[in-house]
Write an enzyme that holds these catalytic residues in place. Structure first.
Site, PDB file in Angstrom:
ATOM      1  N   GLU A 138       7.226  -5.658  -1.811  1.00 13.61           N
ATOM      2  CA  GLU A 138       5.980  -5.453  -1.694  1.00 13.61           C
ATOM      3  C   GLU A 138       5.324  -4.904  -2.952  1.00 13.61           C
ATOM      4  O   GLU A 138       4.158  -5.376  -3.348  1.00 13.61           O
ATOM      5  CB  GLU A 138       5.734  -3.988  -0.695  1.00 13.61           C
ATOM      6  CG  GLU A 138       5.671  -4.163   0.805  1.00 13.61           C
ATOM      7  CD  GLU A 138       7.264  -4.187   1.219  1.00 13.61           C
ATOM      8  OE1 GLU A 138       8.096  -3.969   0.431  1.00 13.61           O
ATOM      9  OE2 GLU A 138       7.402  -4.507   2.578  1.00 13.61           O
ATOM     10  N   HIS A 144       5.655   2.810  11.262  1.00 15.25           N
ATOM     11  CA  HIS A 144       4.778   1.720  11.576  1.00 15.25           C
ATOM     12  C   HIS A 144       3.373   2.243  12.226  1.00 15.25           C
ATOM     13  O   HIS A 144       2.513   1.460  12.453  1.00 15.25           O
ATOM     14  CB  HIS A 144       5.167   0.703  12.657  1.00 15.25           C
ATOM     15  CG  HIS A 144       6.317  -0.317  12.208  1.00 15.25           C
ATOM     16  ND1 HIS A 144       7.670   0.229  11.841  1.00 15.25           N
ATOM     17  CD2 HIS A 144       6.397  -1.473  11.714  1.00 15.25           C
ATOM     18  CE1 HIS A 144       8.422  -0.738  11.321  1.00 15.25           C
ATOM     19  NE2 HIS A 144       7.615  -1.938  11.135  1.00 15.25           N
TER      20      HIS A 144
END
Lengths: 331, 328
Positions: free
Chosen positions: A65, A134
């Site tokens: 990321e 999440h």
């Protein structure tokens, strides 16, 4: 398709059509992120785009990321118009250094020599039993950072049309797509072909109180307003749409009109966007308030897996209705 | 195409001059810090000059540079004026970043100098992105990305070199291994201290060079840049070097011995090159003195420029937090 007819589509289709438009009209743009190509996107937003645009425009990245967000920033500084997808905002924390210390900072730190025209899209929010890594709503955190523009499309039309102005903006723009909205269907008015990324929108007018919300909480809030109407309470619903910079004028206008406000925010309450809005109301329309400003936020827990616990943690239609009633009864 | 740098007398004198310019600039910074004209963190480059000067000599104007917070040397060698650099140290409007960046954040659009980054490892992903854009626009440009051996501890190093190899992007990764990440010796931070060998895991061509020799660095950089232009893919250079001063202006330096610093000082690239030029009849003492005099005059002028600088009106504080347009 007849362009004069209203178009019905899902939020996901709207996001995909927005990407397709961007790739077609801006030759310097490209999409990159984890599983955006072969897999078609974690939430299937970019499905089919690899076949349509090829691997130079649709780039699958390693699970890095920080590197691919940072590469997007470097590419933007050197002339490209990257659209970077981060699977969920929880994962964006692995790139937080680049978002905060580079994207939000370098234009100012360089004395205006470099702009960073890029869009970072990410999924946000809870409701699908994805548990505590999440499911969080971190857009309020990002809205704390000077140098970023933070968007939260809560409707199909915003999902469809916010990307274009975001990509044309000279600044890094974060776009938060709520996971519970992807399957939601909505109608785009026939004549609508663009939206702004500067203003909040009154999604329902009302005289008794103002419900202020954004993103995934918008449908819940609208439903709450419908129920309140059945009880004779006429609630306005303001969709913030843009979380940074906040459309303060619109917030103040509706609350000055109604004198009462309930803020609905899927972020945790402490230090939240809801807190910021509440404070601005204190600062700028204290004299018009007829009741204390109320908030409906997510309970302060990591979002649990079990469905009943997850639902208990999140803002619900019932909680919004109750907060609205209490606000009407106060003072 | 030649695989060797063209080294003649003029080039040697140029390398000498550039290294001296950096050294004298840093000396002035120390004086001005003590005089409280410069504040904040100030990371000086003394000892490492051969790296910046050797690498920059191998680059073309179309190439790009990404540097760290110890980047005065790179900035000077890349051709950013010492006047606007010094004005930046003073926090002046006339500084290259209008006083917003300071010592650690030098940016210069004209020379494609993308900072000046004080997050260790933070520049590597940016360099990968700049190289991606250059390739897409077919600019035939190399991005030279400087970082210290401390950055190798960071995940961003591994993520970035992997991505650059995977996408075959024109990045020259330059690790300036000065043996200490602030006060932590390399062997306390890395399980494998032979840094350039790590590149093999990523199928990244690499070599290790004597970072105290401008000729060794120039020669390796020339090879590396030619490799990158020919293949389009990245290259990794580890330059083994040493910083003579403290990490940032003053520290007790308890992490290293006086003797060690003394040993490295004997390898100081500047007097070594001067002696070599004199011994081989490539320069007269008078010639080197003339170069020095010119440098002193340049730095006097740079300091005067900064001293006469103005301050940005406070009304401009929030300017550039968000940009109104994209600079052309």
């Amino acid at each position: 398709m007849n362009a004069a007819q209203p178009r019905r589509m899902t939020y996901r289709e709207a996001c995909r059509q927005a990407l397709r438009d961007a790739l077609n009209t801006e030759p310097r743009s490209f999409l990159m992120g984890e599983d955006v190509g072969l897999y078609g996107g974690c939430y299937a937003v970019s499905k089919g785009l690899l076949e349509e645009f090829g691997e130079r425009r649709i780039r699958d990245t390693p699970l890095s990321e920080s590197a691919f967000v940072g590469a997007g920033i470097g590419a933007a500084m050197a002339g490209l118009r990257p659209i970077v997808e981060i699977m969920t905002c929880n994962f964006s924390l692995l790139a937080l250094d680049q978002i905060m210390n580079s994207a939000a900072t370098l234009p100012h730190m360089s004395g205006g020599q470099f702009a960073i025209p890029m869009v970072i899209r990410m999924a946000t929010g809870a409701g699908r039993q994805l548990a505590a890594q999440h499911s969080h709503s971190l857009e309020g955190w990002y809205a704390h950072i000077p140098g970023l523009r933070v968007l939260a499309p809560g409707t199909v039309e915003d999902a469809r049309y916010m990307l274009a102005p975001a990509l044309a903006d000279p600044n890094p723009v974060l776009l938060f797509e709520h996971i519970m909205l992807y399957n939601a269907e909505g109608e785009i008015p026939a004549k609508l072909s663009a939206v702004d990324i500067t203003t909040a929108r009154l999604r329902r007018t009302g005289d008794d109180l103002s419900l202020i919300t954004y993103g995934g909480s918008l449908p819940k809030t609208l439903e709450a307003a419908t129920r309140l109407a059945e009880e004779g309470i006429d609630a306005a619903v303001l969709d913030l749409r843009v979380l940074r910079p906040l459309d303060e004028a619109a917030i103040l206008a509706t609350v000055r009109h109604t004198g009462r406000a309930v803020i609905v925010d899927e972020g945790w309450r402490s230090g939240s966007l809801a807190a910021e809005i509440g404070m601005r109301l204190m600062e700028h329309c204290f004299d018009r308030l007829q009741a204390p400003v109320a908030r409906v936020c997510t309970r302060e827990v990591p979002i649990p897996y079990a469905a009943h616990l997850e639902q208990a943690a999140l803002p619900s239609v019932e909680a919004i209705v109750e907060a609205a009633r209490a606000t009407m009864e106060a003072a | 195409m030649t695989t060797k740098a063209h080294v003649d007398r003029a080039m040697l004198l140029h390398l000498y001059r550039e290294m001296r310019r950096i050294r004298v600039f840093e000396e002035r910074c120390v004086e001005l810090y003590q005089a409280e004209k410069i504040r904040g963190f100030l990371h000086l480059y003394d000892g490492q000059e051969a790296v910046a000067v050797g690498i920059m000599q191998a680059l073309a104007p179309r190439d790009a540079v990404v540097a760290t917070y110890r980047e005065h040397g790179q900035a000077i060698a890349r051709g950013i004026g010492t006047d606007v650099l010094m004005a930046e140290m003073f926090g002046c409007l006339e500084g290259c970043c209008r006083g917003r960046g300071g010592s650690m954040h030098i940016f210069d659009r004209a020379t494609r100098f993308y900072g000046g980054n004080a997050i260790v490892g933070g520049g590597l992903p940016l360099a990968v992105g700049v190289a991606l854009a250059d390739r897409e626009f077919e600019r035939d440009a190399v991005t030279a990305c400087f970082f210290g051996e401390g950055a190798v501890d960071e995940g961003e190093f591994h993520e970035s070199v992997n991505l650059a190899v995977l996408w075959q992007l024109p990045v020259l990764f330059i690790c300036e291994n000065n043996l200490y990440s602030m006060g932590t010796p390399l062997e306390l931070a890395e399980a494998e201290t032979d840094i350039h060998s790590k590149a093999a895991c990523y199928r990244l061509p690499s070599e290790s060079v004597d970072g105290m020799s401008p000729l060794a660095v120039l020669s390796a950089a020339t090879r590396a840049v030619e490799h990158i232009r020919a293949t389009g893919g990245p290259y990794f250079l580890e330059c083994r070097t040493y910083r003579f001063r403290a990490h940032s202006m003053f520290d007790a330096q308890g992490y290293r011995t006086r003797e060690e610093v003394e040993l490295w000082r004997r390898r100081d690239p500047i007097p070594r090159l001067a002696s070599w030029l004199l011994d081989n009849g490539l320069a007269e003492a008078e010639e080197l003195e003339a170069i020095d005099r010119a440098i002193l005059a340049e730095m006097d002028a740079a300091v005067a420029f900064a001293e006469n600088g103005s301050l940005e009106p406070v009304e401009g504080l929030e300017r550039f937090v968000t940009m109104e347009d994209i600079p052309a």
